[in-house]
Design an enzyme around this catalytic site. Structure first.
Site, PDB file in Angstrom:
ATOM      1  CG  HIS A 219      -0.319   0.285   2.561  1.00 36.10           C
ATOM      2  ND1 HIS A 219       0.382  -0.544   3.336  1.00 36.10           N
ATOM      3  CD2 HIS A 219      -0.127   1.419   3.338  1.00 36.10           C
ATOM      4  CE1 HIS A 219       1.084  -0.246   4.176  1.00 36.10           C
ATOM      5  NE2 HIS A 219       0.644   1.072   4.411  1.00 36.10           N
TER       6      HIS A 219
HETATM    7  C1  UD1 Z   1      -2.305   5.100   6.003  1.00 40.46           C
HETATM    8  C2  UD1 Z   1      -1.074   5.343   6.832  1.00 40.46           C
HETATM    9  C3  UD1 Z   1       0.153   4.132   6.806  1.00 40.46           C
HETATM   10  C4  UD1 Z   1      -0.668   2.914   7.164  1.00 40.46           C
HETATM   11  C5  UD1 Z   1      -1.901   2.777   6.341  1.00 40.46           C
HETATM   12  C6  UD1 Z   1      -2.720   1.278   6.696  1.00 40.46           C
HETATM   13  C7  UD1 Z   1      -0.449   7.798   6.710  1.00 40.46           C
HETATM   14  C8  UD1 Z   1       0.333   8.893   6.665  1.00 40.46           C
HETATM   15  N1  UD1 Z   1      -0.364   6.805   6.270  1.00 40.46           N
HETATM   16  O1  UD1 Z   1      -1.872   5.021   4.701  1.00 40.46           O
HETATM   17  O2  UD1 Z   1       1.261   4.737   7.597  1.00 40.46           O
HETATM   18  O3  UD1 Z   1       0.397   1.975   6.887  1.00 40.46           O
HETATM   19  O4  UD1 Z   1      -2.661   3.902   6.626  1.00 40.46           O
HETATM   20  O5  UD1 Z   1      -3.617   1.356   6.068  1.00 40.46           O
HETATM   21  O6  UD1 Z   1      -1.172   8.266   7.710  1.00 40.46           O
HETATM   22  N2  UD1 Z   1      -9.103   4.868   1.594  1.00 40.46           N
HETATM   23  C9  UD1 Z   1     -10.370   4.208   1.299  1.00 40.46           C
HETATM   24  N3  UD1 Z   1     -11.031   3.689   2.510  1.00 40.46           N
HETATM   25  C10 UD1 Z   1     -10.587   4.041   3.766  1.00 40.46           C
HETATM   26  C11 UD1 Z   1      -9.426   4.664   3.964  1.00 40.46           C
HETATM   27  C12 UD1 Z   1      -8.754   5.062   2.868  1.00 40.46           C
HETATM   28  O7  UD1 Z   1     -11.017   3.852   0.360  1.00 40.46           O
HETATM   29  O8  UD1 Z   1     -11.260   3.480   4.782  1.00 40.46           O
HETATM   30  C13 UD1 Z   1      -8.409   5.177   0.413  1.00 40.46           C
HETATM   31  C14 UD1 Z   1      -8.255   6.911   0.437  1.00 40.46           C
HETATM   32  O9  UD1 Z   1      -9.493   7.259  -0.180  1.00 40.46           O
HETATM   33  C15 UD1 Z   1      -6.939   7.095   0.027  1.00 40.46           C
HETATM   34  C16 UD1 Z   1      -6.371   5.648  -0.034  1.00 40.46           C
HETATM   35  O10 UD1 Z   1      -7.179   4.711   0.478  1.00 40.46           O
HETATM   36  O11 UD1 Z   1      -7.075   7.214  -1.446  1.00 40.46           O
HETATM   37  C17 UD1 Z   1      -5.338   6.005   1.085  1.00 40.46           C
HETATM   38  O12 UD1 Z   1      -5.807   6.214   2.240  1.00 40.46           O
HETATM   39  P1  UD1 Z   1      -4.891   7.199   3.242  1.00 40.46           P
HETATM   40  O13 UD1 Z   1      -5.876   7.011   4.727  1.00 40.46           O
HETATM   41  O14 UD1 Z   1      -4.402   8.556   2.667  1.00 40.46           O
HETATM   42  O15 UD1 Z   1      -3.519   6.389   3.626  1.00 40.46           O
HETATM   43  P2  UD1 Z   1      -3.018   5.017   3.488  1.00 40.46           P
HETATM   44  O16 UD1 Z   1      -2.319   4.696   2.267  1.00 40.46           O
HETATM   45  O17 UD1 Z   1      -4.160   4.132   3.904  1.00 40.46           O
END
Ligand code: UD1
Length: 391
Positions: free
Chosen positions: A223
């Site tokens: 991820h």
């Molecule tokens: C975040 C953390 C990372 C952790 C990871 C575990 C930060 C900087 N990063 O990264 O350290 O290892 O979580 O998963 O805080 N999304 C969904 N549904 C959700 C949550 C997110 O679809 O419930 C999508 C968002 O729209 C986004 C992507 O997933 O486009 C990434 O989500 P984001 O929370 O920005 O960071 P992670 O890559 O999940």
């Protein structure tokens, strides 16, 4: 004493659970001495990324949900700070507890400090040395601001000393994730592989696929922006999985929302979900992941927590990064983990070698399942010392 814990994203939930259990245990024993408030920033909001973890880990529903959702770093941090400030002004806790290295950790520790509230950081001192990782920035600033820095291993304590953190703030308590692992080991071992796969298989992916048996499959999670956001890196990696990894072993891939978006963007989605030897799963629950990890021949991941869990379970782990903030899990330090970055040649070489080695569990010092009790004890001790110094 009033403690307010702030969580936001999936890896926080596994860390906060034993902390809350430990407070509840102490309150049952001593009468309700510690008031605990749980705040969820809402960074992760999907049922599979959030609520499912609360249920299975026995975490009470958050008292407050800031519902900040997805967004750029500035949006996530900014919205969290604006909303969290209101919460702190109303709740007035003695301590704010933050965990790990996600955006919620950073945003909440900054605001707590601005309001002169003491901050305790669980999982302090981890350093990858890689300033391109958003988590490294979160770790550095959170640790600089925290009053109580609770480290999972001695290398992390040493990192803090090298940065000039004063000795009385640093306490080596062990790894709280392993408390959660030990509490769920039995429940996870009893789960049926077949059911996990059938319940979580991504829609449209040629159901039913052949169900592999224990030690006959590889597991992958991916991820990090550094792996999935760039076409030059992600496309060859996925081709390697489809053309080579699956030739040796069936591959179970639990696909994170960020990776899914990029697979679609790079035109690889259909290839991934239609491959006969690749089993694409939705993000799965904590116990389900532990069960897959127990049965896996090999783990390929860029997650932090999985490196630690593989170490204790003994599952050979290829970490698709060039560095790790968790060196205690590396082979050269007695663990099972090897850094392979995103060079296909290196991944291939280590993958083939790893197929020939067995599971070798190892347990770094104080990864004993009792870290949360030590953490609560340290906070009480600090609070008592503070009260004494005010008298
Ligand atoms: C975040 C953390 C990372 C952790 C990871 C575990 C930060 C900087 N990063 O990264 O350290 O290892 O979580 O998963 O805080 N999304 C969904 N549904 C959700 C949550 C997110 O679809 O419930 C999508 C968002 O729209 C986004 C992507 O997933 O486009 C990434 O989500 P984001 O929370 O920005 O960071 P992670 O890559 O999940």
């Amino acid at each position: 004493m009033k403690i307010l814990s702030a969580v936001g994203a999936r890896p926080n939930f596994m860390k906060v659970a034993p902390f809350i259990w430990a407070i509840e245990k102490l309150n049952r024993k001593n009468g309700r001495k510690i008031q605990h408030v749980l705040v969820h920033t809402g960074q992760h909001y999907d049922l599979r990324m959030s609520e499912a973890f609360f249920k299975v880990l026995n975490i009470p529903d958050p008292d407050i949900n800031l519902e900040i959702g997805s967004g750029s770093h500035a949006e996530q941090l900014g919205y969290t700070m604006i909303e969290f400030e209101k919460v702190l002004l109303e709740q007035k806790p003695d301590w704010v507890v933050v965990l790990g290295d996600v955006n919620a950790t950073l945003a909440c520790s900054i605001i707590a400090k601005k309001l002169n509230i003491k901050v305790c950081h669980i999982e302090a001192g981890l350093r990858s040395g890689d300033m391109t990782m958003p988590e490294e920035i979160n770790r550095l600033i959170t640790d600089r601001l925290s009053d109580l820095l609770l480290t999972p291993d001695r290398l992390s304590s040493e990192n803090l000393r090298k940065e000039g953190t004063s000795e009385e703030k640093i306490h080596f308590v062990g790894n709280i994730m392993i408390d959660t692992l030990e509490a769920n080991r039995e429940g996870s071992a009893n789960l049926q592989l077949e059911k996990i796969i059938k319940d979580n298989l991504i829609d449209g992916s040629g159901n039913p696929k052949d169900i592999p048996t224990d030690l006959g499959f590889a597991v992958m999670t991916l991820h990090r922006p550094s792996n999935v956001d760039s076409e030059e890196i992600f496309v060859p990696l996925v081709k390697f999985l489809l053309n080579e990894v699956t030739k040796n072993l069936p591959l179970i891939w639990t696909i994170h929302p960020r990776a899914r978006k990029q697979l679609i963007r790079f035109g690889l989605w259909e290839k991934v979900i239609n491959n006969k030897r690749l089993i694409p799963l939705e993000p799965i629950g904590y116990q389900e992941m532990l069960r897959l990890n127990m049965g896996a021949r090999i783990m390929m991941t860029d997650s932090g927590g999985l490196q630690e869990e593989c170490c204790v379970l003994g599952t050979p782990c290829l970490t698709l990064r060039w560095n790790t903030e968790r060196p205690v899990t590396l082979r050269e330090n007695g663990g099972v983990n090897v850094l392979v970055g995103n060079s296909i040649d290196r991944i291939r070489k280590e993958y083939l070698y790893t197929l020939s080695i067995n599971h070798q569990p190892s347990r770094p010092e104080l990864w004993d399942g009792h870290t949360a009790d030590r953490i609560v004890g340290k906070i009480i001790e600090m609070e008592y010392l503070d009260e004494k110094s005010l008298k």
